[in-house]
Design a protein around this motif. Structure first.
Motif, PDB file in Angstrom:
ATOM      1  N   ARG A  18       0.845  -1.206   0.000  1.00  0.00           N
ATOM      2  CA  ARG A  18       0.000   0.000   0.000  1.00  0.00           C
ATOM      3  C   ARG A  18       0.875   1.249   0.000  1.00  0.00           C
ATOM      4  NH1 ARG A  18      -3.745   3.252   2.043  1.00  0.00           N
ATOM      5  NH2 ARG A  18      -2.749   3.814   4.003  1.00  0.00           N
ATOM      6  N   SER A  19       1.903   1.252   0.875  1.00  0.00           N
ATOM      7  CA  SER A  19       2.706   2.483   0.997  1.00  0.00           C
ATOM      8  C   SER A  19       3.530   2.692  -0.268  1.00  0.00           C
ATOM      9  CB  SER A  19       3.605   2.408   2.232  1.00  0.00           C
ATOM     10  OG  SER A  19       4.391   1.242   2.194  1.00  0.00           O
ATOM     11  N   LEU A  20       3.960   1.580  -0.922  1.00  0.00           N
ATOM     12  CA  LEU A  20       4.698   1.757  -2.185  1.00  0.00           C
ATOM     13  C   LEU A  20       3.792   2.410  -3.231  1.00  0.00           C
ATOM     14  CD1 LEU A  20       7.330   1.213  -3.680  1.00  0.00           C
ATOM     15  CD2 LEU A  20       6.398  -1.010  -4.377  1.00  0.00           C
ATOM     16  N   ARG A  21       2.547   1.906  -3.302  1.00  0.00           N
ATOM     17  CA  ARG A  21       1.609   2.440  -4.308  1.00  0.00           C
ATOM     18  C   ARG A  21       1.344   3.929  -4.040  1.00  0.00           C
ATOM     19  NH1 ARG A  21      -4.292   2.090  -4.737  1.00  0.00           N
ATOM     20  NH2 ARG A  21      -4.827   2.398  -6.940  1.00  0.00           N
ATOM     21  N   LEU A  22       1.233   4.289  -2.744  1.00  0.00           N
ATOM     22  CA  LEU A  22       0.980   5.704  -2.417  1.00  0.00           C
ATOM     23  C   LEU A  22       2.194   6.570  -2.767  1.00  0.00           C
ATOM     24  CD1 LEU A  22      -0.848   5.218   0.991  1.00  0.00           C
ATOM     25  CD2 LEU A  22      -1.796   6.338  -1.036  1.00  0.00           C
ATOM     26  N   ALA A  23       3.396   5.986  -2.554  1.00  0.00           N
ATOM     27  CA  ALA A  23       4.614   6.745  -2.841  1.00  0.00           C
ATOM     28  C   ALA A  23       4.719   7.003  -4.340  1.00  0.00           C
ATOM     29  CB  ALA A  23       5.835   5.978  -2.340  1.00  0.00           C
ATOM     30  N   THR A 151     -11.949   6.555   1.563  1.00  0.00           N
ATOM     31  CA  THR A 151     -11.537   6.032   0.249  1.00  0.00           C
ATOM     32  C   THR A 151     -12.000   6.977  -0.847  1.00  0.00           C
ATOM     33  OG1 THR A 151     -11.625   3.801   1.101  1.00  0.00           O
ATOM     34  CG2 THR A 151     -11.761   4.032  -1.286  1.00  0.00           C
ATOM     35  N   PHE A 152     -11.096   7.282  -1.749  1.00  0.00           N
ATOM     36  CA  PHE A 152     -11.389   8.167  -2.886  1.00  0.00           C
ATOM     37  C   PHE A 152     -10.902   7.445  -4.134  1.00  0.00           C
ATOM     38  CE2 PHE A 152     -12.476  11.905  -0.420  1.00  0.00           C
ATOM     39  CZ  PHE A 152     -11.838  11.667   0.785  1.00  0.00           C
ATOM     40  N   GLY A 153     -11.817   7.041  -4.979  1.00  0.00           N
ATOM     41  CA  GLY A 153     -11.420   6.257  -6.147  1.00  0.00           C
ATOM     42  C   GLY A 153     -10.806   4.949  -5.649  1.00  0.00           C
ATOM     43  N   THR A 154      -9.565   4.655  -6.076  1.00  0.00           N
ATOM     44  CA  THR A 154      -8.968   3.369  -5.682  1.00  0.00           C
ATOM     45  C   THR A 154      -7.950   3.567  -4.551  1.00  0.00           C
ATOM     46  OG1 THR A 154      -7.248   3.707  -7.313  1.00  0.00           O
ATOM     47  CG2 THR A 154      -9.212   2.480  -8.036  1.00  0.00           C
ATOM     48  N   TYR A 155      -7.943   4.736  -3.916  1.00  0.00           N
ATOM     49  CA  TYR A 155      -6.980   4.990  -2.835  1.00  0.00           C
ATOM     50  C   TYR A 155      -7.693   5.274  -1.507  1.00  0.00           C
ATOM     51  CZ  TYR A 155      -3.265   5.613  -6.374  1.00  0.00           C
ATOM     52  OH  TYR A 155      -2.365   5.417  -7.385  1.00  0.00           O
ATOM     53  N   THR A 156      -7.104   4.792  -0.426  1.00  0.00           N
ATOM     54  CA  THR A 156      -7.575   5.196   0.907  1.00  0.00           C
ATOM     55  C   THR A 156      -6.568   6.207   1.437  1.00  0.00           C
ATOM     56  OG1 THR A 156      -8.588   3.048   1.241  1.00  0.00           O
ATOM     57  CG2 THR A 156      -8.133   4.359   3.226  1.00  0.00           C
ATOM     58  N   LEU A 157      -7.061   7.420   1.754  1.00  0.00           N
ATOM     59  CA  LEU A 157      -6.166   8.549   2.064  1.00  0.00           C
ATOM     60  C   LEU A 157      -6.622   9.248   3.337  1.00  0.00           C
ATOM     61  CD1 LEU A 157      -6.022   9.691  -1.634  1.00  0.00           C
ATOM     62  CD2 LEU A 157      -3.966   9.191  -0.261  1.00  0.00           C
TER      63      LEU A 157
END
Lengths: 183, 182
Positions: A18-23, A151-157
């Motif tokens: 998850r954190s890699l995808r967010l980065a 969750t917004f679209g495909t990300y949880t932020l």
């Protein structure tokens, strides 16, 4: 069954993914509100934060568009525009922002913390992760609390953060996120 | 300039309250960010601006203090009113005649519209248009310091008398308080 991954292992790996995808999320926009506080001042404003790679653009304004201000930065220089007043500063040295604006602000780290991940490079202190979400973090003397996610679209932020170091604290409430594909 | 004519329109109402819809247009997009809420004015010197959605914030001004309570951020700031801080569009409406004519260039634009341009170099906004219909305040249009338009429409206006007590404010427990000193 010692070999089966324990709960923390699976949390670790999916936190890792998850954190890699967010980065890797380079283009995003966060809309909400910001409150800043230090020993001598307290300000709050509506905030629109647009990030394109390492380029940040922040639009701040009070109710009724009062004191509207645009801050842009590429990580090395910072521009503050307010009415016909225009200020540019070199922010490569660590305390440059504080010297010029009176505010001790982790501008380099915020684009990461806003996404709910530590800033790469700087050794993070204890990360507290629950259900794959970063709950709190210590980095570079800052204590960061993540008090809400959505969750917004495909990300949880994150939708609510509190950032503290010494006498400086910042509170952020984010109502709406737009991420890469929607931008 | 036309501040006398504007003051004539404003002086018709000592107490006024109602709803507002605010549309803020960012400079590079036609999409407006909308917010709604309620306001109260008691001339001279008192106003209340309560944003109810999408965020929750209350701004109250008395002759002594300007309070700003952000319920989402749980912060309360109090500033002395006499301070030099720039007049907000609301203080213009709630403000006294002297402050209005001293700090703004007022030009009538016809059909009950007045353009106010701040005299001071450092001001909180670039310009403000206040519009009236039959002596009734109906809207404002602000051009902010970044050239963005903020359009405010008033509705359900009520002139029944207000008193200073309608502008009392006490910070809620647990909020992060900051009082600017005198």
């Amino acid at each position: 069954c010692a070999s089966s991954p324990t709960a923390t292992d699976s949390a670790q790996s999916s936190w890792g993914q998850r954190s890699l995808r967010l980065a890797q999320l380079q283009n995003w926009q966060a809309e909400g509100k910001l409150a800043l506080r230090n020993a001598g001042q307290a300000e709050s404003a509506n905030l629109l934060w647009r990030q394109r790679g390492k380029h940040s653009e922040l639009q701040l304004s009070g109710p009724l568009g009062m004191a509207a201000t645009r801050i842009t930065s590429d990580g090395k220089t910072l521009d503050i525009q307010r009415g016909n007043e225009h200020q540019q500063m070199d922010i490569s040295s660590p305390h440059a922002i504080q010297l010029n604006t009176g505010w001790d602000l982790p501008l380099a780290a915020l684009p990461y913390w806003l996404r709910g991940i530590p800033q790469p490079g700087a050794a993070p202190g204890e990360l507290q992760i629950e259900q794959e979400l970063l709950r709190s973090l210590q980095q570079d003397g800052w204590q960061v609390e993540f008090q809400g996610y959505a969750t917004f679209g495909t990300y949880t932020l994150p939708t609510r953060l509190q950032v503290k170091r010494g006498a400086t604290s910042a509170r952020l409430v984010i109502r709406h996120w737009l991420t890469g594909d929607e931008l | 300039d036309d501040s006398e004519a504007l003051l004539a329109q404003l002086s018709g109402t000592e107490s006024l309250q109602g709803n507002f819809i605010q549309q803020q247009y960012h400079s590079d997009s036609s999409v407006a960010i909308k917010s709604t809420g309620r306001f109260k004015l008691l001339r001279p010197g008192y106003f209340s601006w309560e944003i109810e959605s999408p965020d929750s914030q209350l701004i109250i001004a008395t002759p002594e203090y300007l309070w700003q309570h952000d319920r989402d951020l749980e912060t309360v700031t109090r500033r002395p009113m006499g301070g030099s801080q720039a007049m907000s569009p609301l203080q213009v409406l709630g403000g006294d005649a002297a402050a209005l004519s001293e700090q703004y260039q007022v030009t009538a634009q016809g059909q009950g519209r007045f353009l106010l341009t701040p005299q001071a170099e450092q001001s909180a906004f670039k310009s403000l248009v206040v519009s009236f219909a039959q002596q009734q305040l109906i809207g404002m249009e602000i051009v902010d310091n970044l050239g963005q338009r903020v359009v405010v429409d008033f509705s359900r206006l009520d002139r029944s008398p207000l008193s200073a007590a309608d502008f009392d404010f006490s910070p809620p427990p647990g909020a992060d308080l900051f009082y600017y000193d005198e």
